[in-house]
Design a protein around this motif. Structure first.
Motif, PDB file in Angstrom:
ATOM      1  N   GLU A  47      46.368  43.914  37.270  1.00 53.97           N
ATOM      2  CA  GLU A  47      45.091  44.181  36.583  1.00 53.97           C
ATOM      3  C   GLU A  47      45.245  43.821  35.100  1.00 53.97           C
ATOM      4  OE1 GLU A  47      44.598  48.397  35.771  1.00 53.97           O
ATOM      5  OE2 GLU A  47      42.412  48.251  35.837  1.00 53.97           O
ATOM      6  N   CYS A 169      43.382  48.628  40.723  1.00 53.79           N
ATOM      7  CA  CYS A 169      44.013  49.855  40.256  1.00 53.79           C
ATOM      8  C   CYS A 169      43.455  51.145  40.847  1.00 53.79           C
ATOM      9  CB  CYS A 169      44.016  49.907  38.730  1.00 53.79           C
ATOM     10  SG  CYS A 169      45.170  51.183  38.162  1.00 53.79           S
ATOM     11  N   TYR A 193      47.420  46.745  39.159  1.00 57.57           N
ATOM     12  CA  TYR A 193      47.211  48.038  38.508  1.00 57.57           C
ATOM     13  C   TYR A 193      47.977  48.174  37.197  1.00 57.57           C
ATOM     14  CZ  TYR A 193      51.462  49.343  41.266  1.00 57.57           C
ATOM     15  OH  TYR A 193      52.704  49.407  41.838  1.00 57.57           O
ATOM     16  N   THR A 195      49.179  51.731  35.560  1.00 53.91           N
ATOM     17  CA  THR A 195      49.154  53.173  35.782  1.00 53.91           C
ATOM     18  C   THR A 195      50.149  53.876  34.874  1.00 53.91           C
ATOM     19  OG1 THR A 195      48.427  52.920  38.069  1.00 53.91           O
ATOM     20  CG2 THR A 195      49.499  54.998  37.503  1.00 53.91           C
TER      21      THR A 195
END
Ligand code: CDT
Length: 308
Positions: A47, A169, A193, A195
């Protein structure tokens, strides 16, 4: 003939705020070349793979905010990525911040085929975090402030001899994400993602962040009989530690390849799309076993309403 796609989960280590797009694109191209050496057909990037994860900062200057967005894809700085992928005959999934000609802002991913053509575009549905500055947090998560809600929803595309879908994500934590694509016959879901290990409102989850990452993606794969390719931007980015845990998960729910560190790294697997059938035709034969007449609340109700 078996429908095989060799896929690279192309994890990135941190991107600094002042790293240029061209420098990042060089790293993506290095991943492409290594993926080609490893026999891949498709490379999945994270992402927002072209910049640092900017929603961690509260900003009010729209020009500064827009500096993290792409006005065209490919643009001048991303064209070399498209050129090299086409030269190598590789497809890719790329997450980036998209600024449309109408001035809308999306957290977007695209699927590009081996001829360098964009065959699919997805705009993130589940935007986590908050809209206003919350100074009590060590860092912000302002996706609700900087991005417009999706206008694409979850689609799938016929590509790479299969049926492919995209998510981004936070989407991976929601069972609806997988099921909406499962109901379109998806055989491989790609998702990138960013995170943070620490979620300020829920510090008790910190030690579980890698477990939750794996849990949701394995469940999504198994319950929908599809491959899931999850790819992190990992490591300590501008002082904020982010999880790695990039992995390729079979329709059985078993992880078949995973990264080990939190820097630039590939995890590669040869994925047989026909392996989906054993799940889609038995335990999760939706047409035979689903009971949608009992699922109405899922779309009628947003928040939980316990009985009085
Ligand atoms: N980028 C992104 O969606 N990250 C979220 C963080 C959740 S905590 C606000 C995620 O679900 O991983």
């Amino acid at each position: 003939m078996a429908r095989l796609i060799t896929v690279a989960a192309a994890q990135l280590g941190p991107i600094a705020r002042n790293d240029s797009r061209s420098r990042v694109v060089e790293r993506l191209i290095a991943h492409l070349r290594e993926s080609k050496r490893m026999g891949c057909d498709l490379v999945v990037f994270p992402e927002l793979a072209l910049t640092t994860f900017f929603p961690r900062w509260y900003m009010t200057d729209q020009a500064e905010i827009d500096s993290f967005f792409e006005r065209s894809m490919p643009g001048p700085e991303t064209q070399p990525l498209f050129d090299e992928a086409r030269r190598l005959g590789l497809g890719f999934y790329l997450g980036y911040a998209e600024l449309t000609p109408e001035g809308r802002h999306f957290n977007t991913s695209i699927l590009v085929d081996g001829d360098g053509l964009i065959v699919g575009k997805y705009r993130k549905v589940h935007l986590p975090g908050h809209r206003e500055h919350e100074p009590s947090r060590r860092f912000q998560h302002l996706e609700k402030r900087y991005f417009d809600p999706s206008d694409t929803g979850f689609r799938v595309w016929r590509a790479f001899n299969g049926i492919l879908g995209m998510a981004i994500c936070n989407d991976r934590r929601w069972s609806e994400t997988y099921r909406v694509m499962g109901l379109q016959g998806v055989e491989m879901i790609m998702l990138g993602y960013n995170t943070p290990v620490h979620n300020p409102p829920a510090p008790d989850h910190d030690d579980l962040s890698l477990f939750h990452n794996q849990l949701v993606m394995q469940a999504g794969a198994y319950q929908n009989g599809c491959w899931v390719v999850g790819v992190a931007k990992a490591g300590s980015e501008e002082g904020v530690p982010m999880i790695g845990g990039s992995q390729i998960i079979a329709p059985s729910g078993v992880t078949v390849a995973a990264t080990r560190g939190d820097g630039d790294e590939l995890a590669v697997a040869c994925c047989d799309l026909d392996a989906c059938a054993s799940y889609k035709n038995t335990t999760f034969n939706f047409a035979v076993h689903r009971m949608p007449q009992h699922y109405g609340l899922i779309v009628e109700r947003k928040g939980a309403e316990p009985p009085p």
